[in-house]
Design a protein around this motif. Structure first.
Motif, PDB file in Angstrom:
ATOM      1  N   SER A  95      -2.708   0.350   8.030  1.00  0.00           N
ATOM      2  CA  SER A  95      -2.037  -0.946   8.005  1.00  0.00           C
ATOM      3  C   SER A  95      -1.662  -1.362   9.419  1.00  0.00           C
ATOM      4  O   SER A  95      -1.805  -0.594  10.378  1.00  0.00           O
ATOM      5  CB  SER A  95      -0.766  -0.866   7.147  1.00  0.00           C
ATOM      6  N   LYS A  98      -0.579 -10.934   7.071  1.00  0.00           N
ATOM      7  CA  LYS A  98       0.643 -11.540   6.537  1.00  0.00           C
ATOM      8  C   LYS A  98       1.773 -10.531   6.405  1.00  0.00           C
ATOM      9  O   LYS A  98       2.932 -10.869   6.620  1.00  0.00           O
ATOM     10  CB  LYS A  98       0.355 -12.182   5.181  1.00  0.00           C
ATOM     11  N   TYR A  99       1.408  -9.317   6.037  1.00  0.00           N
ATOM     12  CA  TYR A  99       2.421  -8.294   5.809  1.00  0.00           C
ATOM     13  C   TYR A  99       2.125  -7.079   6.680  1.00  0.00           C
ATOM     14  O   TYR A  99       0.975  -6.729   6.918  1.00  0.00           O
ATOM     15  CB  TYR A  99       2.476  -7.896   4.337  1.00  0.00           C
ATOM     16  N   ASP A 154       2.500  -3.987   6.068  1.00  0.00           N
ATOM     17  CA  ASP A 154       1.985  -2.811   5.379  1.00  0.00           C
ATOM     18  C   ASP A 154       0.569  -3.005   4.846  1.00  0.00           C
ATOM     19  O   ASP A 154       0.094  -2.223   4.021  1.00  0.00           O
ATOM     20  CB  ASP A 154       2.923  -2.418   4.234  1.00  0.00           C
ATOM     21  N   GLU A 155      -0.123  -4.053   5.324  1.00  0.00           N
ATOM     22  CA  GLU A 155      -1.494  -4.319   4.915  1.00  0.00           C
ATOM     23  C   GLU A 155      -2.454  -4.087   6.078  1.00  0.00           C
ATOM     24  O   GLU A 155      -2.065  -4.215   7.251  1.00  0.00           O
ATOM     25  CB  GLU A 155      -1.631  -5.760   4.420  1.00  0.00           C
ATOM     26  N   SER A 195      -5.235  -4.758   8.895  1.00  0.00           N
ATOM     27  CA  SER A 195      -5.389  -5.936   9.744  1.00  0.00           C
ATOM     28  C   SER A 195      -6.583  -5.761  10.666  1.00  0.00           C
ATOM     29  O   SER A 195      -6.842  -4.654  11.157  1.00  0.00           O
ATOM     30  CB  SER A 195      -4.114  -6.167  10.572  1.00  0.00           C
TER      31      SER A 195
END
Length: 284
Positions: A139, A226-227, A229-230, A232
């Motif tokens: 993430s 956007k977050y 914890d995602e 990228s």
């Protein structure tokens, strides 16, 4: 041959060697930039910098790399900020609060020298192992942690060298006025502030251009980040994936992506120099 002639000959040889080195480095720089411009500029479009990848982007279809641009900026900005907030106090502590030439001071600086030279893939592998152990997936957060650890030694060692340039008289005068160590440190920070901007630039350039450290920890995504914890996307990985394609159109986009990355770094360099010049006018 007389001693004077030998000295003049050595000086002439040294001058020629420096000229050759300067021409070689400058020529290499212009060659790299020229290659990127020649191969990437024809493929650089507004669509490429304003859109995310569409279906089949990496096989030559429509889309852009906006996701990678924003991902790299988020990653580099946050990690550089964290590295600066951590590295500057460490340098101040080692120079102001730890006894000079003590075991702690020498061993700490040796440690940061070693950390400075460790390849980024090692940081990525260690961070990936920790993430697996903690159950954290690849993430943006993993990339930020990895790149922060990677850039802290850069900030620490750069600021440490800057603090060595502070005149001893300035330290003595500050102490003679009854200033505490922290107040003296504030004076030192103001004195080396232009150099701190350079340290930030070095850390940012390393952060935004690193690929090995984020390969295992940040992952890749065609969506906008956007977050935290995602997964990228980042520009170096986008360049790597596109350049690995056998399709000429996609390879051209890789050079266009490299041109965008170079342009971002150029903007940071210009802004840093402007800020440093402004601070230099108000230097103590």
């Amino acid at each position: 041959m007389s001693n004077v002639k030998q000295r003049l000959l050595k000086e002439k040889i040294a001058k020629i060697a420096m000229q050759i080195s300067g021409i070689t480095i400058t020529g290499s720089l212009f060659f790299i930039i020229g290659t990127i411009l020649y191969k990437g500029l024809p493929h650089l479009t507004w669509e490429m910098v304003s859109q995310t990848p569409k279906g089949g982007f990496y096989i030559g279809k429509d889309g852009g790399i906006l996701n990678a641009i924003l991902g790299s900026l988020y990653l580099a900005t946050v990690s550089t900020g964290l590295a600066t907030l951590t590295g500057v106090p460490i340098s101040i502590y080692l120079n102001m609060y730890v006894k000079q030439n003590s075991f702690i001071e020498r061993s700490s600086k040796l440690l940061f020298d070693v950390l400075f030279g460790i390849p980024s893939i090692v940081y990525g592998a260690i961070a990936f192992s920790i993430m697996v152990w903690m159950g954290i997936r690849a993430s943006l957060l993993g990339g930020i942690i990895t790149i922060t650890l990677l850039t802290i030694p850069i900030v620490v060692r750069t600021v440490d060298e800057l603090l060595k340039t502070v005149p001893a008289d300035l330290k003595n005068v500050t102490y003679s006025l009854g200033a505490t160590r922290w107040e003296t440190a504030q004076v030192f920070i103001r004195y080396i502030k232009p150099g701190i901007f350079t340290a930030i630039l070095l850390a940012f350039g390393r952060a935004i251009g690193d690929v090995a450290g984020v390969l295992l920890t940040t992952g890749f995504s065609d969506n906008l980040p956007k977050y935290i914890d995602e997964p990228s996307a980042t520009l170096p990985l986008a360049i790597f994936f596109q350049l690995s394609s056998p399709i000429p159109e996609v390879q051209g986009r890789a050079y266009a992506s490299a041109l965008i990355l170079t342009f971002i770094i150029l903007i940071i360099v210009i802004c840093t120099h402007l800020l440093a010049s402004k601070q230099q006018k108000h230097k103590i």
